[in-house]
Design an enzyme around this catalytic site. Structure first.
Site, mmCIF file in Angstrom:
data_model
loop_
_atom_site.group_PDB
_atom_site.id
_atom_site.type_symbol
_atom_site.label_atom_id
_atom_site.label_comp_id
_atom_site.label_asym_id
_atom_site.label_seq_id
_atom_site.Cartn_x
_atom_site.Cartn_y
_atom_site.Cartn_z
ATOM 1 N N ASP A 67 33.243 -11.094 15.321
ATOM 2 C CA ASP A 67 34.450 -11.193 14.489
ATOM 3 C C ASP A 67 34.405 -10.243 13.298
ATOM 4 O O ASP A 67 35.022 -10.495 12.262
ATOM 5 C CB ASP A 67 34.661 -12.619 13.955
ATOM 6 N N LYS A 89 35.850 -5.382 15.180
ATOM 7 C CA LYS A 89 35.604 -4.275 16.117
ATOM 8 C C LYS A 89 36.911 -3.787 16.745
ATOM 9 O O LYS A 89 37.117 -2.591 16.914
ATOM 10 C CB LYS A 89 34.644 -4.731 17.232
ATOM 11 N N ASN A 135 36.223 -14.661 26.300
ATOM 12 C CA ASN A 135 35.946 -15.419 25.069
ATOM 13 C C ASN A 135 36.067 -14.538 23.834
ATOM 14 O O ASN A 135 35.952 -15.009 22.717
ATOM 15 C CB ASN A 135 34.553 -16.061 25.125
ATOM 16 N N HIS A 148 39.619 -9.859 20.051
ATOM 17 C CA HIS A 148 39.678 -8.624 19.274
ATOM 18 C C HIS A 148 41.098 -8.440 18.747
ATOM 19 O O HIS A 148 42.021 -8.208 19.517
ATOM 20 C CB HIS A 148 39.263 -7.431 20.138
ATOM 21 N N THR A 149 41.248 -8.563 17.431
ATOM 22 C CA THR A 149 42.582 -8.502 16.843
ATOM 23 C C THR A 149 42.928 -7.073 16.460
ATOM 24 O O THR A 149 42.139 -6.385 15.826
ATOM 25 C CB THR A 149 42.650 -9.396 15.597
ATOM 26 N N SER A 159 37.606 -0.782 5.434
ATOM 27 C CA SER A 159 38.981 -1.226 5.711
ATOM 28 C C SER A 159 39.430 -2.225 4.654
ATOM 29 O O SER A 159 38.650 -3.022 4.138
ATOM 30 C CB SER A 159 39.119 -1.761 7.131
HETATM 31 P P1 GDP Z 1 36.556 -8.566 16.375
HETATM 32 O O1 GDP Z 1 36.378 -9.652 17.385
HETATM 33 O O2 GDP Z 1 35.262 -7.970 15.916
HETATM 34 O O3 GDP Z 1 37.529 -7.518 16.833
HETATM 35 O O4 GDP Z 1 37.174 -9.239 15.083
HETATM 36 P P2 GDP Z 1 38.356 -10.339 15.020
HETATM 37 O O5 GDP Z 1 39.590 -9.727 15.503
HETATM 38 O O6 GDP Z 1 37.905 -11.603 15.637
HETATM 39 O O7 GDP Z 1 38.397 -10.652 13.452
HETATM 40 C C1 GDP Z 1 38.758 -9.743 12.525
HETATM 41 C C2 GDP Z 1 39.966 -10.297 11.791
HETATM 42 O O8 GDP Z 1 40.093 -9.645 10.545
HETATM 43 C C3 GDP Z 1 41.280 -10.045 12.505
HETATM 44 O O9 GDP Z 1 42.165 -11.083 12.218
HETATM 45 C C4 GDP Z 1 41.775 -8.742 11.880
HETATM 46 O O10 GDP Z 1 43.180 -8.586 11.925
HETATM 47 C C5 GDP Z 1 41.322 -8.924 10.470
HETATM 48 N N1 GDP Z 1 40.975 -7.691 9.775
HETATM 49 C C6 GDP Z 1 40.297 -6.628 10.257
HETATM 50 N N2 GDP Z 1 40.079 -5.744 9.268
HETATM 51 C C7 GDP Z 1 40.623 -6.255 8.143
HETATM 52 C C8 GDP Z 1 40.678 -5.834 6.786
HETATM 53 O O11 GDP Z 1 40.174 -4.788 6.405
HETATM 54 N N3 GDP Z 1 41.305 -6.677 5.897
HETATM 55 C C9 GDP Z 1 41.852 -7.851 6.272
HETATM 56 N N4 GDP Z 1 42.421 -8.595 5.342
HETATM 57 N N5 GDP Z 1 41.820 -8.275 7.543
HETATM 58 C C10 GDP Z 1 41.199 -7.505 8.459
#
Ligand code: GDP
Length: 425
Positions: A13, A16, A38, A41-42, A413
């Site tokens: 989370d 990525k 599972n 990735h947002t 970011s």
């Molecule tokens: P991943 O599984 O590694 O891709 O990460 P996730 O998607 O589970 O979690 C990252 C969350 O943080 C998501 O809701 C993203 O939209 C959000 N996000 C990513 N980068 C930033 C950032 O720089 N600032 C903020 N506020 N949110 C972010």
């Protein structure tokens, strides 16, 4: 850009997905090489906000070929509904830009059920599974009780193989867990509804990647979860059931000879952890609630509230080393703007001794964090796009982290959108 892996440094989370979406602009192929549905990735870009589970995060980029490698847990049911959902929102997904490895093993109808049955049996000692069938899937794969996606091409043989496996698996379902057996009718229905539609996407992705490599194309490897969840090197048994490290990318992608030139490790500006297991820097009470709300820390797949805490440099240093990170992306720096003072865990104390080494998993329970406090910046960073425009306190925070973990932070970011990023030269 040559071959690049984008990997998680901590517990997953880290953000990525947003980094893959960004860096996919300069690559030709994006490959998921492990894990399954599972993942969450947002990605937020001009097409909207998406939570991708199995689809590679390069799917939004025109001209990029997205590959699901042999190392993934290919869940036909979830993949099809994800394709449908994302297509309905205006994203192009065709056999031209999505290729599924014929060597990927299929997550079978009993895997999800077995995952839930075992978590239920564990009662108050759960592993914290997302109940997507990932652990039973990988155990069966290791036992060779698996079906390769390419087998769908010969439906009669495929069905016979499934029935053979079902006979074995039904013993466990009924006699170990007292659950319902999977019937032949159910399997036939599953094949028709969930497997046959995958046929056009099947491909010898090993040959595809080899040709891409020979032709000088740029390949981006996308990992799920983080270093501390790696099956071999993570916080056993609270790991996932696959290898999350960049070193596994060549194998899980289908190009064992691939050389990875660049490993971008993704680190969050604070710590989060979903599910069970030791989490040394865990905050509780109001401090945790404030950080969780500020960062909107709820699982993309499960909606579960994530456990939160200050950045853990002991764990991060370990993740950087396991991943062989050549550079880092520090995400969500904007989230910390509400704090006057920001704790950073620089060491652990175990049995009265200070250490900067991440311990053996069983010793983590005895570790307590040693913090150093950093001045907060108390402002909104979401509009900042240049390093020199960050408040001095924010720059000090980032510089301290990169020095402490011994790896340059090249991206910072400050918001979830594709463009909310500071690229350091
Ligand atoms: P991943 O599984 O590694 O891709 O990460 P996730 O998607 O589970 O979690 C990252 C969350 O943080 C998501 O809701 C993203 O939209 C959000 N996000 C990513 N980068 C930033 C950032 O720089 N600032 C903020 N506020 N949110 C972010």
């Amino acid at each position: 850009m040559a071959n690049t892996a984008i990997v998680g440094i901590n517990w997953g989370d880290e953000g990525k997905g947003r980094m893959v979406d960004l860096l996919a602009e300069n690559c030709d192929l994006v490959v998921r090489y492990q894990g399954g549905g599972n993942a969450g990735h947002t990605v937020e870009n001009e097409k909207g906000k998406f939570a991708l589970h199995l689809l590679p995060s390069g799917i939004f980029r025109e001209g990029v070929v997205n590959v699901l490698g042999n190392g993934v847990a290919l869940d036909p049911e979830n993949l099809l509904s994800e394709i449908r959902e994302i297509k309905a929102r205006g994203v192009t997904i065709t056999p031209e830009n999505l290729k599924i490895s014929e060597r990927a093993s299929l997550l079978l109808p009993w895997h999800r059920a077995l995952d839930a049955l075992e978590e239920k049996r564990l009662a108050d000692r759960p592993y914290g599974s997302t109940k997507q069938g990932i652990a039973p899937f990988y155990s069966d794969k290791a036992q060779k009780k698996t079906v390769l996606a390419g087998e769908i091409r010969d439906l009669d043989r495929f069905m016979a193989h499934l029935l053979d496996l079902a006979e074995w698996k039904n013993l466990t379902l009924t006699k170990v867990y007292g659950a319902k057996a999977v019937s032949e009718d159910e399997l036939r229905e599953w094949v028709k509804a969930c497997c046959e539609p995958l046929l056009p996407y099947l491909c010898d992705t090993g040959a595809l990647l080899q040709a891409a490599q020979d032709g000088g194309k740029r390949i981006l490897f996308e990992a799920q979860l983080g270093a501390l969840r790696d099956l071999d090197f993570g916080i056993c048994p609270y790991t996932t059931s696959s290898n999350t490290l960049a070193a596994y990318a060549p194998i899980g992608s289908g190009l064992p000879s691939a050389k990875i030139d660049r490993v971008v490790g993704v680190v969050k500006a604070y710590s989060t952890c979903v599910g069970e297991g030791p989490f040394v820097c865990e905050l509780r009470g109001e401090a945790a609630a404030l950080l969780r709300e500020a960062g909107r820390e709820y699982g993309a797949k499960t909606g579960r509230p994530r456990r939160v805490g200050p950045i853990d440099l002991v764990a991060t240093r370990c993740g950087v080393s396991l991943q062989g990170a050549t550079e880092l992306a520090l995400t969500k720096l904007d989230v910390l703007g509400y704090l006057d003072s920001i704790p950073v865990c620089t060491h652990y104390r175990i049995d009265g001794k200070r250490t900067d080494r991440f311990p053996f998993p069983a010793d983590l329970d005895r570790a307590t964090p040693v913090y150093e406090e950093f001045e907060g910046w108390r402002c909104d960073l979401s509009g900042v796009r240049r390093w020199e425009d960050l408040p001095a306190a924010a720059r000090r925070y980032v510089e301290f982290i990169e020095t402490a973990v011994g790896c340059p932070i090249t991206y910072v970011s400050v918001g979830p959108e594709r463009g909310s990023i500071i690229i350091r030269k």
